[in-house]
Design an enzyme around this catalytic site. Structure first.
Site: not given
Ligand code: NAD
Ligand code: UD1
Length: 452
Positions: A190, A215, A219, A243-244, A266, A283
């Site tokens: 991440s 969390y 990572k 990932y962003f 958001l 916001v």
């Molecule tokens: P998600 O929760 O939708 O998917 C993760 C999946 O992993 C879930 O289905 C969960 O049930 C499964 N899981 C968790 N622990 C497990 C275990 N011990 N054994 C087997 N399965 C398990 O999340 P996502 O958004 O799809 O994220 C996928 C990956 O990307 C994660 O590692 C997350 O940290 C990373 N990531 C996500 C974001 C985001 O914004 N979504 C951003 C940066 C990184």
């Molecule tokens: C979140 C996660 C981060 C993850 C990233 C990528 C948290 C604290 N962090 O961060 O771990 O890697 O997503 O998916 O959850 N905002 C509002 N109102 C809202 C929600 C958000 O104004 O109701 C603003 C936040 O202040 C920020 C932007 O929207 O400026 C994006 O927020 P969010 O979607 O939560 O993502 P991240 O803060 O980047």
């Protein structure tokens, strides 16, 4: 006991354990009363020997996907199948829906979208024996490791749960991979490993580790662990993708984000406002040093993120570099107000914004320099902010209950009107988000709490 002659090695790098029978011997096994499972195995001299039917021999590469039922995993499975990979997916449903029979509705829909089959196992990475058993049944070429728990607030409350699931889960996976001579992996990292950016846009050589939540620290720790591993053991070839902010859904509207835990991001919140379930976007901060005073992020379409994984696998197959990190982002910063305005334009629904105090620990501005991925993976994000909003809206409006309809048994299916579950009752936002997460029922019927 049948006496078997190995006819040819299943894989030149794995001949110590696996071999394949010629079809004549398979026929003789059948005539000896064996049914025809995909894999036959038995014990010989205390070591397990796996007999794999010749039909399993193909040029297709096989990818083991952890966390495949989740948001990013399921979308990535579409891209993997479309790119011609075989997919073995596992998930323990910690944050994804499942049917009473232990199937993943998201992955059923992946099969429907692609017209291709994948193999799914309900499996927890903490159960190393089960992971090993699955590896024993298949010839795996690559691993994409999505499985993790990711609720920032909850991670602060229950740090051990996060270290155990994410870090120990990864150690188990890597140990099993090693045992089965699988050394190629893509890891879901991440942008949060960068902490508060020292410069923008963020390049991969930006310092990491100054992470303020548990969390994010899991990572960072895993990245460091993988780096150490590849340094010590040259056979490994690992890419960490940072990932962003992934948003949106598959353009078919058939798969999207439907977690079992509350989420606070958001885009889903904006969608709730557009649906009329929330009066306005709260916001977090309107006086930041950004063009319009609101927080800036690099939102990336989920299908672009998914295709980045296919590009990463391709890179792994071309060069042995041991360990590499790549940013997956668009390179463009978008503010909270800009995202809300785009959502309003795409949906034709009002998305009013109300400025609230800053969210504790929030980063002001964060966006990627994605040049390295372009140059070395041949990958760029193609979809626009408009695509992200439109596809999110299609998923949201076509599936007001997320995957719930696929999970309900026929007796209860439709018992709760969609309008009841689409009210976003459990959708939370703000600094305390995630603190009460972790509540999901055995059959995933606690849905609706996420606002679908
Ligand atoms: P998600 O929760 O939708 O998917 C993760 C999946 O992993 C879930 O289905 C969960 O049930 C499964 N899981 C968790 N622990 C497990 C275990 N011990 N054994 C087997 N399965 C398990 O999340 P996502 O958004 O799809 O994220 C996928 C990956 O990307 C994660 O590692 C997350 O940290 C990373 N990531 C996500 C974001 C985001 O914004 N979504 C951003 C940066 C990184
Ligand atoms: C979140 C996660 C981060 C993850 C990233 C990528 C948290 C604290 N962090 O961060 O771990 O890697 O997503 O998916 O959850 N905002 C509002 N109102 C809202 C929600 C958000 O104004 O109701 C603003 C936040 O202040 C920020 C932007 O929207 O400026 C994006 O927020 P969010 O979607 O939560 O993502 P991240 O803060 O980047």
């Amino acid at each position: 006991m049948l006496s078997m002659t190995p006819a040819f090695w299943y894989s030149p790098t794995r001949f110590s354990k696996k071999f394949v029978l010629p079809s004549s011997e398979m026929c003789s096994m059948k005539s000896n009363g064996f049914s025809e499972p995909y894999t036959w195995w038995w014990r010989e001299n205390m070591s397990t020997v796996h007999i794999i039917p010749s039909a399993a021999m193909s040029d297709k590469k096989c990818v083991f996907v952890t966390g495949g039922a989740g948001y990013i995993g399921s979308h990535c499975c579409v891209e993997l199948l479309n790119a011609g990979y075989d997919v073995i997916a596992i998930d323990n449903f910690a944050n994804s829906r499942h049917t009473d029979s232990g199937e993943a509705p998201s992955l059923k829909r992946v099969e429907e979208i692609t017209g291709k089959k994948l193999t799914f196992y309900q499996c927890d990475l903490l159960d190393i024996n089960r992971v090993d058993e699955i590896f024993s049944k298949h010839h795996i070429d690559y691993v994409i490791h999505f499985a993790a728990i990711k609720a920032v607030g909850e991670s602060m409350q229950f740090p051990l749960k996060y270290y155990k699931n994410n870090v120990i889960g990864t150690i188990n996976l890597v140990e099993v991979m090693k045992e089965h001579n699988v050394y190629q992996m893509v890891f879901s990292s991440s942008c949060c490993v960068y902490g508060d950016p020292e410069h923008l846009p963020i390049t991969e050589d930006h310092p990491t580790g100054n992470v303020t939540n548990v969390y994010g620290r899991t990572k960072y720790l895993i990245e460091e662990m993988l780096k150490d591993l590849t340094h010590a053991e040259p056979r490994w070839n690992i890419i960490s993708l940072r990932y962003f902010n992934p948003v949106g859904a598959h353009p078919s509207g058939r798969i999207g984000e439907d977690p079992t835990k509350n989420f606070s991001n958001l885009m889903p919140y904006i969608a709730q406002v557009a649906l009329g379930n929330k009066p306005h976007v709260e916001v977090f901060g309107g006086d930041y040093n950004t063009p319009d005073g609101t927080g800036v992020r690099d939102y990336i379409h989920i299908m672009d993120l998914a295709s980045g994984h296919v590009a990463a696998l391709s890179r792994l197959s071309q060069e042995h570099f041991r360990y590499k990190t790549y940013n997956l982002g668009t390179g463009e910063g978008v503010s909270v107000k800009q995202l809300a305005a785009m959502f309003e334009r795409v949906t034709g629904r009002p998305v009013p914004c109300a400025i609230r105090p800053r969210r504790a620990g929030d980063i002001v501005s964060m966006f990627a320099n994605a040049t390295l991925a372009r140059e070395e993976l041949g990958w760029t994000a193609k979809r626009t902010l408009e695509d992200m909003c439109r596809d999110m809206w299609r998923w949201q409006t076509q599936n007001p209950r997320g995957y719930q309809d696929d999970c309900d048994s026929p007796a209860t299916n439709g018992a709760l009107p969609a309008s009841k579950l689409a009210n976003g009752a459990g959708l939370t936002n703000g600094a305390t988000n995630g603190a009460t997460n972790g509540v999901s029922t055995a059959n995933g019927v606690s849905n609706g709490a996420n606002g679908h």
